[in-house]
Design a protein around this motif. Structure first.
Motif, PDB file in Angstrom:
ATOM      1  N   ASP A 107     142.741 -73.359  47.739  1.00 54.87           N
ATOM      2  CA  ASP A 107     142.638 -74.746  47.295  1.00 54.87           C
ATOM      3  C   ASP A 107     143.407 -75.670  48.240  1.00 54.87           C
ATOM      4  N   ARG A 118     140.583 -67.367  45.306  1.00 56.74           N
ATOM      5  CA  ARG A 118     139.986 -68.711  45.318  1.00 56.74           C
ATOM      6  C   ARG A 118     141.064 -69.780  45.175  1.00 56.74           C
ATOM      7  N   ALA A 119     142.026 -69.545  44.292  1.00 57.56           N
ATOM      8  CA  ALA A 119     143.082 -70.533  44.049  1.00 57.56           C
ATOM      9  C   ALA A 119     143.952 -70.755  45.280  1.00 57.56           C
ATOM     10  N   THR A 120     144.251 -69.701  46.011  1.00 56.40           N
ATOM     11  CA  THR A 120     145.113 -69.852  47.190  1.00 56.40           C
ATOM     12  C   THR A 120     144.396 -70.517  48.363  1.00 56.40           C
ATOM     13  N   GLN A 176     144.168 -73.823  37.865  1.00 56.73           N
ATOM     14  CA  GLN A 176     143.109 -73.078  38.540  1.00 56.73           C
ATOM     15  C   GLN A 176     142.453 -72.078  37.588  1.00 56.73           C
ATOM     16  N   GLU A 232     144.468 -78.746  47.944  1.00 58.96           N
ATOM     17  CA  GLU A 232     145.556 -79.482  47.311  1.00 58.96           C
ATOM     18  C   GLU A 232     146.805 -78.598  47.190  1.00 58.96           C
ATOM     19  N   TRP A 233     146.621 -77.343  46.780  1.00 57.98           N
ATOM     20  CA  TRP A 233     147.748 -76.419  46.666  1.00 57.98           C
ATOM     21  C   TRP A 233     148.339 -76.121  48.035  1.00 57.98           C
ATOM     22  N   ILE A 293     149.862 -77.262  40.222  1.00 56.21           N
ATOM     23  CA  ILE A 293     148.489 -77.239  40.763  1.00 56.21           C
ATOM     24  C   ILE A 293     147.841 -75.892  40.449  1.00 56.21           C
ATOM     25  N   MET A 294     148.567 -74.824  40.662  1.00 56.93           N
ATOM     26  CA  MET A 294     148.015 -73.499  40.392  1.00 56.93           C
ATOM     27  C   MET A 294     147.734 -73.286  38.910  1.00 56.93           C
TER      28      MET A 294
END
Length: 117
Positions: free
Chosen positions: A83, A79-81, A45, A85-86, A41-42
């Motif tokens: 998410d 921003r990614a952390t 990103q 879904e993650w 998932i990451m």
């Protein structure tokens, strides 16, 4: 149990995440399978550069994996952390009754670098 970075980095430049995971040796292969969902998932990103999961050459009763991920910026990582879904995949990994994981995440920036000349 710490599942992700405790605070946002707020860094506008490149960062590296270094996270260690300890799991009982008999759970190591299962951990690798479950870990790949979260890492996958990451990998999609914005700002993600690369990720590697390292396993020691010799196993002990608890295997200590080391995850190293490079990001174009701490802000992209921030921003990614966030998410959903993650976050859900990470929660599933830590809630898996077949895994007994301890983790120590930290974000870093390079302060000294050497390359072949």
């Amino acid at each position: 149990m710490s599942q992700s970075l405790d605070a946002k980095t707020g860094v506008d430049g490149p960062v590296t995440v270094i996270k260690s995971y300890s799991v009982p040796v008999e759970e190591a292969e299962r951990f690798i399978e479950v870990y790949q969902e979260s890492a996958g998932i990451m990998a999609h990103q914005p700002g993600f550069l690369r990720s590697r999961l390292h396993r020691p050459l010799a196993d002990a009763p608890d295997v200590r994996f080391v995850h190293i991920a490079d990001w174009s910026s701490g802000l992209a990582l921030d921003r990614a952390t966030a998410d959903p879904e993650w976050l859900s995949s990470l929660q599933r990994m830590f809630d898996d009754p077949g895994l007994h994981i301890t983790s120590e995440p930290a974000g870093y920036r390079v302060v000294v670098q050497f390359e072949p000349s």
